[in-house]
Design an enzyme around this catalytic site. Structure first.
Site, mmCIF file in Angstrom:
data_model
loop_
_atom_site.group_PDB
_atom_site.id
_atom_site.type_symbol
_atom_site.label_atom_id
_atom_site.label_comp_id
_atom_site.label_asym_id
_atom_site.label_seq_id
_atom_site.Cartn_x
_atom_site.Cartn_y
_atom_site.Cartn_z
ATOM 1 N N VAL A 189 0.845 -1.201 0.000
ATOM 2 C CA VAL A 189 0.000 0.000 0.000
ATOM 3 C C VAL A 189 0.884 1.257 0.000
ATOM 4 O O VAL A 189 0.392 2.353 0.268
ATOM 5 C CB VAL A 189 -0.971 0.034 1.213
ATOM 6 C CG1 VAL A 189 -2.048 -1.019 1.087
ATOM 7 C CG2 VAL A 189 -0.211 -0.109 2.542
ATOM 8 N N ARG A 210 4.129 2.446 -2.453
ATOM 9 C CA ARG A 210 4.208 2.871 -3.857
ATOM 10 C C ARG A 210 4.700 1.668 -4.652
ATOM 11 O O ARG A 210 5.518 0.878 -4.170
ATOM 12 C CB ARG A 210 5.201 4.023 -4.030
ATOM 13 C CG ARG A 210 4.676 5.378 -3.609
ATOM 14 C CD ARG A 210 3.623 5.932 -4.574
ATOM 15 N NE ARG A 210 3.180 7.259 -4.210
ATOM 16 C CZ ARG A 210 2.158 7.529 -3.385
ATOM 17 N NH1 ARG A 210 1.474 6.542 -2.831
ATOM 18 N NH2 ARG A 210 1.808 8.775 -3.119
ATOM 19 N N GLU A 248 1.278 3.025 -12.905
ATOM 20 C CA GLU A 248 -0.188 3.154 -12.834
ATOM 21 C C GLU A 248 -0.708 4.049 -13.956
ATOM 22 O O GLU A 248 -0.038 5.024 -14.300
ATOM 23 C CB GLU A 248 -0.583 3.743 -11.473
ATOM 24 C CG GLU A 248 -0.219 2.807 -10.347
ATOM 25 C CD GLU A 248 -0.448 3.425 -8.959
ATOM 26 O OE1 GLU A 248 -1.013 4.514 -8.859
ATOM 27 O OE2 GLU A 248 -0.047 2.779 -7.983
ATOM 28 N N HIS A 284 -5.178 1.614 -6.593
ATOM 29 C CA HIS A 284 -4.650 2.713 -5.763
ATOM 30 C C HIS A 284 -5.814 3.452 -5.074
ATOM 31 O O HIS A 284 -5.923 4.674 -5.170
ATOM 32 C CB HIS A 284 -3.812 3.687 -6.601
ATOM 33 C CG HIS A 284 -2.864 4.507 -5.772
ATOM 34 N ND1 HIS A 284 -1.664 4.970 -6.239
ATOM 35 C CD2 HIS A 284 -2.945 4.957 -4.496
ATOM 36 C CE1 HIS A 284 -1.048 5.682 -5.308
ATOM 37 N NE2 HIS A 284 -1.820 5.691 -4.221
HETATM 38 O O1 GLV Z 1 -1.165 7.268 -2.225
HETATM 39 C C1 GLV Z 1 -1.650 8.115 -1.576
HETATM 40 C C2 GLV Z 1 -0.940 9.052 -0.755
HETATM 41 O O2 GLV Z 1 0.289 9.160 -0.862
HETATM 42 O O3 GLV Z 1 -1.610 9.759 0.020
#
Ligand code: GLV
Length: 326
Positions: free
Chosen positions: A241, A243, A272, A290
């Site tokens: 979650v 990158r 992405e 995402h």
């Molecule tokens: O990916 C989402 C963020 O960096 O807030």
């Protein structure tokens, strides 16, 4: 002033309309004159040269155009970049520091929601929630009835990579499920009792699952490489979650296709919105666009934070969530 005349309001430049900016627009446009590059027929460089030389504040998006040194060059008066993301990998922070441009981010606004998604992806892979859904909808229950065993969550050893605000929320949730938590981060956190590994490969070797919660920097780019994936092993699950580029995606795809790791729950990808096609047919992989941050509640809070940062800047007060101070 007429309702739609915003010329008296402080000007904030926005480069591209993207879904996250669209969510913030109603709130921000009540208080600021949003200078929208996409509303102009001019190419971006010409638009910036013509309209943006006096702009002091820029609202950027984690999934919008990167704020590079080249863009910043067109903005000699810029003093603040506010981004609607927690991650800052799309902003050239070194150039901002050099130029004395402050940067404010989303700080902890999304931490709980991202942690919920991380744990959700982990449970989904282990207990085959998405795969079961496909199985039932595909009519296989009635005709085959041979659904494979899942894996228990309780008792699993989970390694968290990056124990910042998101990683900590993940750790708290996993403890409640009876998992044992270890972590890797830039430094050991003496106030926490979770086991610390300074080496991410050793953490992987000693974990049933790795959950990637750190930001993308030069140091973390492809930190999860073939060696780490091999250490995680054939039963090991990876959840990302953070990158996409924190994992060497090509290596991960090969490991998943070849059965060298057990499964993956992925909310982020290297390029992405392109997702490697090889993953689409794998039932041990759960894919998400995402969206870990995208809750109604978080975007209400984000709207307050973004406008609060801009208001603070325009009234010479300290920023609410400074990531770089000028
Ligand atoms: O990916 C989402 C963020 O960096 O807030």
């Amino acid at each position: 002033m007429a309702d739609d005349d915003h010329s008296e309001l402080p000007t904030v430049l926005v480069l591209r309309r993207c879904p996250f900016i669209a969510l913030l627009e109603p709130k921000c446009s009540q208080k600021f004159n949003l200078l929208k590059a996409w509303d102009s027929p001019l190419p971006q460089d010409q638009f910036l040269t013509t309209h943006a030389r006096s702009v002091q504040a820029l609202l950027s998006s984690g999934n919008g155009p990167p704020i590079t040194a080249q863009i910043l060059q067109f903005l000699p008066s810029l003093k603040l970049v506010v981004t609607n993301s927690t991650g800052l990998d799309h902003v050239d922070l070194a150039e901002c520091r050099r130029r004395g441009i402050a940067v404010a981010n989303a700080a902890k606004v999304f931490a709980e929601d991202v942690a919920d998604t991380a744990v959700g992806l982990f449970i989904d892979v282990m207990r085959k929630v998405s795969a079961s859904n496909r199985y039932v909808r595909g009519g296989l229950w009635a005709c085959r009835g041979d659904y494979p065993l899942g894996s228990k969550i309780g008792g699993k050893k989970v390694g968290i990579v990056g124990l910042g605000s998101i990683g900590l929320e993940v750790a708290m949730r996993l403890e409640a499920f009876g998992c044992s938590v270890s972590y890797n981060s830039r430094s050991k956190k003496p106030s926490l009792s979770y086991q610390f590994y300074s080496n991410v490969c050793e953490l992987a070797a000693d974990s049933d699952a790795l959950i990637i919660c750190c930001g993308l920097t030069e140091e973390t780019h492809h930190m999860i490489n073939k060696e780490v994936l091999s250490a995680l092993g054939r039963e090991g699950v990876i959840v990302n979650v953070g990158r996409g580029a924190i994992i060497d995606e090509k290596e991960m795809v090969e490991c998943l296709v070849g059965g060298e790791i057990g499964g993956a729950g992925l909310d982020v990808f290297e390029n992405e919105p392109n997702v490697p096609k090889e993953l689409f047919s794998l039932d041990n992989v759960v894919l998400s666009p995402h969206q870990a941050i995208v809750t109604h509640e978080a975007f209400v809070d984000l709207g307050e934070l973004v406008t609060g940062n801009l208001e603070a800047f325009f009234s010479n007060k300290p920023l609410l969530s400074p990531a770089v101070i000028n």
